[in-house]
Design a protein around this motif. Structure first.
Motif, PDB file in Angstrom:
ATOM      1  N   VAL A  67       0.866  -1.175   0.000  1.00 44.05           N
ATOM      2  CA  VAL A  67       0.000   0.000   0.000  1.00 44.05           C
ATOM      3  C   VAL A  67       0.905   1.228   0.000  1.00 44.05           C
ATOM      4  CG1 VAL A  67      -1.964  -1.061   1.160  1.00 44.05           C
ATOM      5  CG2 VAL A  67      -0.136  -0.061   2.531  1.00 44.05           C
ATOM      6  N   CYS A  68       0.447   2.311  -0.597  1.00 40.45           N
ATOM      7  CA  CYS A  68       1.215   3.557  -0.656  1.00 40.45           C
ATOM      8  C   CYS A  68       0.636   4.532   0.355  1.00 40.45           C
ATOM      9  CB  CYS A  68       1.172   4.141  -2.069  1.00 40.45           C
ATOM     10  SG  CYS A  68       1.949   3.097  -3.329  1.00 40.45           S
ATOM     11  N   VAL A  69       1.310   4.704   1.475  1.00 37.17           N
ATOM     12  CA  VAL A  69       0.845   5.569   2.560  1.00 37.17           C
ATOM     13  C   VAL A  69       2.008   6.435   3.010  1.00 37.17           C
ATOM     14  CG1 VAL A  69      -0.152   5.666   4.859  1.00 37.17           C
ATOM     15  CG2 VAL A  69      -0.790   3.801   3.328  1.00 37.17           C
ATOM     16  N   CYS A  70       1.807   7.766   3.021  1.00 36.76           N
ATOM     17  CA  CYS A  70       2.869   8.665   3.473  1.00 36.76           C
ATOM     18  C   CYS A  70       3.279   8.305   4.900  1.00 36.76           C
ATOM     19  CB  CYS A  70       2.411  10.124   3.403  1.00 36.76           C
ATOM     20  SG  CYS A  70       2.212  10.720   1.701  1.00 36.76           S
ATOM     21  N   PRO A  71       4.585   8.233   5.177  1.00 32.29           N
ATOM     22  CA  PRO A  71       5.059   7.712   6.464  1.00 32.29           C
ATOM     23  C   PRO A  71       5.126   8.753   7.567  1.00 32.29           C
ATOM     24  CG  PRO A  71       6.918   8.206   5.074  1.00 32.29           C
ATOM     25  CD  PRO A  71       5.688   8.544   4.257  1.00 32.29           C
ATOM     26  N   VAL A  72       5.452   8.280   8.768  1.00 33.60           N
ATOM     27  CA  VAL A  72       5.809   9.127   9.907  1.00 33.60           C
ATOM     28  C   VAL A  72       7.250   8.774  10.263  1.00 33.60           C
ATOM     29  CG1 VAL A  72       5.348   9.712  12.299  1.00 33.60           C
ATOM     30  CG2 VAL A  72       3.446   9.211  10.762  1.00 33.60           C
ATOM     31  N   VAL A  73       8.141   9.754  10.206  1.00 38.55           N
ATOM     32  CA  VAL A  73       9.569   9.522  10.437  1.00 38.55           C
ATOM     33  C   VAL A  73      10.040  10.385  11.601  1.00 38.55           C
ATOM     34  CG1 VAL A  73      11.868   9.566   9.417  1.00 38.55           C
ATOM     35  CG2 VAL A  73       9.886   9.037   7.987  1.00 38.55           C
ATOM     36  N   ASN A  74      10.519   9.730  12.666  1.00 38.40           N
ATOM     37  CA  ASN A  74      11.021  10.444  13.851  1.00 38.40           C
ATOM     38  C   ASN A  74      10.013  11.463  14.376  1.00 38.40           C
ATOM     39  OD1 ASN A  74      13.436   9.006  13.644  1.00 38.40           O
ATOM     40  ND2 ASN A  74      14.400  10.577  12.380  1.00 38.40           N
ATOM     41  N   GLY A  75       8.744  11.090  14.370  1.00 36.56           N
ATOM     42  CA  GLY A  75       7.696  11.956  14.880  1.00 36.56           C
ATOM     43  C   GLY A  75       7.191  12.994  13.897  1.00 36.56           C
ATOM     44  N   VAL A  76       7.805  13.064  12.727  1.00 33.72           N
ATOM     45  CA  VAL A  76       7.393  14.035  11.704  1.00 33.72           C
ATOM     46  C   VAL A  76       6.484  13.329  10.710  1.00 33.72           C
ATOM     47  CG1 VAL A  76       8.156  15.598   9.894  1.00 33.72           C
ATOM     48  CG2 VAL A  76       9.518  15.346  11.979  1.00 33.72           C
ATOM     49  N   ARG A  77       5.277  13.840  10.545  1.00 35.87           N
ATOM     50  CA  ARG A  77       4.296  13.213   9.659  1.00 35.87           C
ATOM     51  C   ARG A  77       4.387  13.800   8.253  1.00 35.87           C
ATOM     52  NH1 ARG A  77      -0.026  10.180  10.185  1.00 35.87           N
ATOM     53  NH2 ARG A  77       0.101  10.243  12.458  1.00 35.87           N
ATOM     54  N   PHE A  78       4.359  12.890   7.275  1.00 33.80           N
ATOM     55  CA  PHE A  78       4.323  13.292   5.875  1.00 33.80           C
ATOM     56  C   PHE A  78       2.887  13.199   5.375  1.00 33.80           C
ATOM     57  CE2 PHE A  78       8.714  12.532   6.481  1.00 33.80           C
ATOM     58  CZ  PHE A  78       9.407  13.187   5.471  1.00 33.80           C
ATOM     59  N   LYS A  79       2.474  14.185   4.573  1.00 27.22           N
ATOM     60  CA  LYS A  79       1.122  14.194   4.022  1.00 27.22           C
ATOM     61  C   LYS A  79       1.171  14.226   2.504  1.00 27.22           C
ATOM     62  CE  LYS A  79      -1.201  16.420   7.948  1.00 27.22           C
ATOM     63  NZ  LYS A  79      -2.039  17.571   8.385  1.00 27.22           N
ATOM     64  N   GLY A  80       0.222  13.544   1.896  1.00 28.86           N
ATOM     65  CA  GLY A  80       0.156  13.490   0.445  1.00 28.86           C
ATOM     66  C   GLY A  80      -0.605  12.267   0.003  1.00 28.86           C
ATOM     67  N   ASP A  81      -0.610  12.002  -1.307  1.00 28.96           N
ATOM     68  CA  ASP A  81      -1.362  10.860  -1.802  1.00 28.96           C
ATOM     69  C   ASP A  81      -0.587   9.547  -1.709  1.00 28.96           C
ATOM     70  OD1 ASP A  81       0.525  11.040  -3.826  1.00 28.96           O
ATOM     71  OD2 ASP A  81      -0.880  11.720  -5.355  1.00 28.96           O
ATOM     72  N   GLY A  82       0.706   9.617  -1.385  1.00 26.75           N
ATOM     73  CA  GLY A  82       1.502   8.404  -1.234  1.00 26.75           C
ATOM     74  C   GLY A  82       2.046   7.860  -2.541  1.00 26.75           C
ATOM     75  N   TYR A  83       1.517   8.344  -3.639  1.00 23.43           N
ATOM     76  CA  TYR A  83       1.943   7.851  -4.955  1.00 23.43           C
ATOM     77  C   TYR A  83       2.876   8.852  -5.642  1.00 23.43           C
ATOM     78  CZ  TYR A  83      -1.685   4.348  -4.400  1.00 23.43           C
ATOM     79  OH  TYR A  83      -2.449   3.309  -3.929  1.00 23.43           O
ATOM     80  N   ARG A  84       2.415  10.104  -5.728  1.00 22.50           N
ATOM     81  CA  ARG A  84       3.210  11.118  -6.413  1.00 22.50           C
ATOM     82  C   ARG A  84       3.929  12.047  -5.457  1.00 22.50           C
ATOM     83  NH1 ARG A  84      -1.383  13.580 -10.117  1.00 22.50           N
ATOM     84  NH2 ARG A  84      -2.447  13.250  -8.125  1.00 22.50           N
ATOM     85  N   SER A  85       3.371  12.246  -4.268  1.00 19.86           N
ATOM     86  CA  SER A  85       3.999  13.203  -3.359  1.00 19.86           C
ATOM     87  C   SER A  85       3.709  12.878  -1.905  1.00 19.86           C
ATOM     88  CB  SER A  85       3.502  14.629  -3.660  1.00 19.86           C
ATOM     89  OG  SER A  85       2.119  14.735  -3.357  1.00 19.86           O
ATOM     90  N   CYS A  86       4.662  13.207  -1.067  1.00 19.95           N
ATOM     91  CA  CYS A  86       4.528  13.185   0.389  1.00 19.95           C
ATOM     92  C   CYS A  86       5.350  14.355   0.910  1.00 19.95           C
ATOM     93  CB  CYS A  86       5.044  11.871   0.982  1.00 19.95           C
ATOM     94  SG  CYS A  86       3.974  10.436   0.716  1.00 19.95           S
ATOM     95  N   THR A  87       4.745  15.212   1.704  1.00 15.00           N
ATOM     96  CA  THR A  87       5.417  16.405   2.195  1.00 15.00           C
ATOM     97  C   THR A  87       5.444  16.389   3.710  1.00 15.00           C
ATOM     98  OG1 THR A  87       4.614  17.656   0.280  1.00 15.00           O
ATOM     99  CG2 THR A  87       5.450  18.925   2.153  1.00 15.00           C
ATOM    100  N   ALA A  88       6.617  16.646   4.289  1.00 15.70           N
ATOM    101  CA  ALA A  88       6.749  16.692   5.743  1.00 15.70           C
ATOM    102  C   ALA A  88       5.993  17.900   6.290  1.00 15.70           C
ATOM    103  CB  ALA A  88       8.221  16.776   6.132  1.00 15.70           C
ATOM    104  N   THR A  89       5.279  17.714   7.392  1.00 22.76           N
ATOM    105  CA  THR A  89       4.483  18.793   7.977  1.00 22.76           C
ATOM    106  C   THR A  89       4.743  18.876   9.467  1.00 22.76           C
ATOM    107  OG1 THR A  89       2.597  17.309   8.347  1.00 22.76           O
ATOM    108  CG2 THR A  89       2.649  18.503   6.267  1.00 22.76           C
ATOM    109  N   GLY A  90       4.433  20.067  10.037  1.00 18.30           N
ATOM    110  CA  GLY A  90       4.526  20.232  11.480  1.00 18.30           C
ATOM    111  C   GLY A  90       5.920  20.592  11.959  1.00 18.30           C
ATOM    112  N   PRO A  91       6.035  20.884  13.267  1.00 19.65           N
ATOM    113  CA  PRO A  91       7.335  21.243  13.856  1.00 19.65           C
ATOM    114  C   PRO A  91       8.356  20.128  13.653  1.00 19.65           C
ATOM    115  CG  PRO A  91       5.528  21.699  15.375  1.00 19.65           C
ATOM    116  CD  PRO A  91       4.943  20.925  14.242  1.00 19.65           C
ATOM    117  N   GLY A  92       9.580  20.545  13.420  1.00 19.81           N
ATOM    118  CA  GLY A  92      10.655  19.577  13.234  1.00 19.81           C
ATOM    119  C   GLY A  92      10.764  19.032  11.833  1.00 19.81           C
ATOM    120  N   ARG A  93       9.888  19.472  10.933  1.00 20.10           N
ATOM    121  CA  ARG A  93       9.875  18.904   9.585  1.00 20.10           C
ATOM    122  C   ARG A  93      11.158  19.227   8.825  1.00 20.10           C
ATOM    123  NH1 ARG A  93       8.132  21.838   5.097  1.00 20.10           N
ATOM    124  NH2 ARG A  93       7.980  24.080   5.415  1.00 20.10           N
ATOM    125  N   CYS A  94      11.811  20.353   9.166  1.00 16.89           N
ATOM    126  CA  CYS A  94      13.028  20.735   8.447  1.00 16.89           C
ATOM    127  C   CYS A  94      14.199  19.812   8.770  1.00 16.89           C
ATOM    128  CB  CYS A  94      13.405  22.182   8.763  1.00 16.89           C
ATOM    129  SG  CYS A  94      12.199  23.390   8.147  1.00 16.89           S
TER     130      CYS A  94
END
Length: 629
Positions: A447-474
């Protein structure tokens, strides 16, 4: 005398078969999967199909294919190679589901022949109008053993009228596309899968016993991982039969039953005069049940798997070690309480019910969506009877399908999945630099699902894009924004205070994601524009110098004289000093004025008091000296 014994045995067996037959007819549940026709429009729709009791159903998944109805060998009882027929699909084409007619040979043989010809699945059309039944494998047919164990494709029985509709569409030149769906074949009501295995301690009952023993050994590791992790709740069960009241004192019942005919098992060798007896099997079944009960009380139910596998290895019938002494040695080696197990087993010669075995007989009766248990082995997952090959990977797939998608434990992946994420990242979004992917492997498929990495959530469709969001995303690959380092200086377009946005830093222009280009402030006349200024562009900024002894003021983008600045600074210092002196003089004057005025007031009051004493004041002595002294 011999004839009467054989007659008695025949009568007893007849009664036992009658009891079994009544149970079978009583409540057998057909497990189904969904079959959906997607084309042509004339027969589009969803239909039920009965899962075959052999092969490997794709529990938790689905399969799309094109239906093919062969022009010859339509019952599939012969090898398709003899007719020059192949069902192997070409690269890029949908796999073929072969439609065959019921009759003339075993269901399993039809599927085996189609599998050998390249079929991905088999649909068997019933030859009579009736409710769907479960296609079973042949009983004790040694000729079929070589292929039943090797059937790996799914199969299903469809009703006669639906089969005729498929045949008509195919004969009319239509391409019939269907989806087989097993995703709801096993329900998943919560985050724990409950399953039960109806088994037997008898290891000399032929091919099915060999298959069962092999499965228990192979599945032990996965079962214990699931149980220790709290992912499953497993319960073993054992089938027993009762002896008809009229035969409880017969030799046959006494040899096969305990507790005066209440709990019986068939003679292992089918010979009442030699070898082990049926009651030996009943007692070991009871012991294994009590091992599970005692282990469960100590919060270690998975020890049951250790006991049954060790007992199979150490106490086989063929070596004449299938007895209480060998069983007790296994129990002691596992650290179980032998006295508790013996107490749980009770008295096998008492003319009364055994609570443990009585509960087992009650459990054989179907409840809810589960039918009566009448054959061994039987596996039930979330109250649905498992259909298919009793083999580790196939059973684990059925159990894992009881979990909600993406919540299954890792054992479901390590032992079942082929990892579709390894091939082109499963077609999902991927950030290769930071090694981040939206591809999540499940035993059902990726399944294509945007991940959560080190507490930083990625948002998007999982196929073409996933963008880090929220504090600490940089922190995570600069939030997917542009960044670059030159000569030890790093610029980034990621800003923590702007969720999901990338913005080029001052001195750059661009989209902030793919690129940020340096702005040439000198060329674009955005800075250093005073007449005396000399501009030089730098990466991300600029340098501005002034001619002569002039000084550049960046905030005001202007040049001023260094000398003028010094003079100005000197005058400022002078004025500060003068103001300080003035304030000191003013302060001194005020103090002086206050003290002088106070002294004069005192003198005036003294003079006046000599000539006219003030009211409420005594005479004040004159400041003039007394001549009379």
């Amino acid at each position: 005398m011999g004839c009467s014994k054989r007659s008695e045995s025949a009568i007893l067996l007849g009664f036992l078969l009658l009891i079994i037959a009544e149970s079978v007819v009583g409540r057998f549940v057909v497990e189904k999967n969904s079959l959906r026709v997607t084309s042509p429009d004339s027969i589009k729709g969803t239909h039920d199909s009965a899962i075959g009791n052999f092969g490997i159903p794709q529990y938790g998944g689905s399969m799309a294919g094109t239906v093919m109805y062969p022009k010859e060998n339509r019952k599939g009882c012969k090898d398709f190679d003899d007719f020059g027929i192949s069902f192997k699909s070409k690269p890029g084409a949908l796999p073929f589901f072969v439609l065959v007619d019921r009759g003339d040979c075993f269901f399993a043989l039809k599927v085996w022949n189609a599998q050998n010809a390249g079929a991905a699945a088999v649909l068997v059309a019933d030859n009579m109008e009736e409710a769907l039944i479960t296609m079973d494998s042949p009983e004790e047919d040694h000729a079929s053993l070589k292929y039943i164990a090797n059937i790996t494709i799914p199969s299903a029985l469809i009703d006669k009228s639906f089969g005729e509709s498929l045949k008509k569409a195919i004969s009319g030149g239509d391409m019939v596309n269907v989806n087989l769906d097993w995703r709801e074949a096993v329900p998943h009501p919560d985050d724990r899968v409950e399953y039960e295995l109806w088994t037997n301690s008898n290891d000399e009952c032929g091919v099915k016993c060999d298959m069962l023993m092999e499965f228990v050994r192979d599945f032990k590791g996965a079962a214990q991982i699931l149980e220790k992790g709290g992912y499953t709740q497993f319960t073993p069960h054992y089938i027993t039969w009762y002896c008809p009241q009229a035969f409880t004192i017969s030799k046959q019942c006494k040899s096969q039953c305990i507790n005066h005919g209440r709990y019986c098992a068939p003679d292992p060798e089918q010979d009442f005069s030699s070898g082990y007896e049926g009651k030996d099997v009943v007692l070991e079944n009871l012991r294994q049940l009590c091992v599970f009960i005692v282990a469960n009380e100590t919060k270690k139910p998975w020890v049951w798997w250790d006991y049954v596998t060790d007992f199979q290895i150490r106490c086989p019938m063929k070596e004449k070690k299938y007895n209480k002494e060998c069983a007790n040695s296994v129990i002691e080696s596992l650290g179980l309480d032998l006295k508790k197990i013996e107490k749980c087993m009770g008295d096998p010669i008492a003319d009364s019910d055994n609570p443990v075995l009585k509960e087992e007989q009650n459990a054989q009766i179907g409840k809810g969506s589960r039918g009566d248990v009448t054959i061994l082995p039987t596996l039930v997952v979330n109250s649905r009877q498992y259909r298919g090959k009793l083999e580790k990977a196939a059973v684990l797939k059925a159990i894992c399908s009881g979990f909600e998608e993406t919540t299954e434990p890792s054992v479901c992946l390590s032992d079942v999945e082929t990892n579709e994420c390894l091939d082109n990242n499963g077609g999902c979004w991927q950030e290769k630099t930071a090694n981040i992917t939206a591809c999540k492997d499940t035993f059902r498929g990726r399944v294509c699902v945007c991940p959560v990495v080190n507490g930083v959530r990625f948002k998007g469709d999982g196929y073409r894009s996933c963008t880090a969001t929220g504090p600490g995303r940089c922190i995570i690959n600069n939030g997917g924004c542009w960044h670059e380092t030159r000569n030890g200086i790093t610029f980034s377009a990621c800003m923590d205070n702007e969720e999901g946005k990338c913005k080029c830093p001052p001195g750059f222009k661009g989209d902030g994601v793919n690129s940020c280009e340096d702005i040439d402030e000198c060329k674009e006349k955005k800075a250093c524009q005073c007449p005396e200024c000399s501009c030089k562009d730098t990466w991300g900024s600029y340098d501005c110098t002034c001619s002569g002894d002039l000084l550049y003021i960046r905030d005001h983008d202007t040049c001023i004289s260094k000398r003028a600045t010094e003079v100005k600074s000197a005058w400022v210092a002078v004025w500060v000093i003068l103001i300080g002196l003035a304030m000191a003089a003013g302060g001194g004057y005020l103090v002086y004025k206050y003290r002088l005025r106070s002294y004069m007031d005192s003198e005036i009051r003294a003079i006046m008091a000599q000539y006219m004493p003030l009211e409420g004041q005594k005479e004040v002595p004159s400041h003039v000296s007394d001549d009379r002294a």
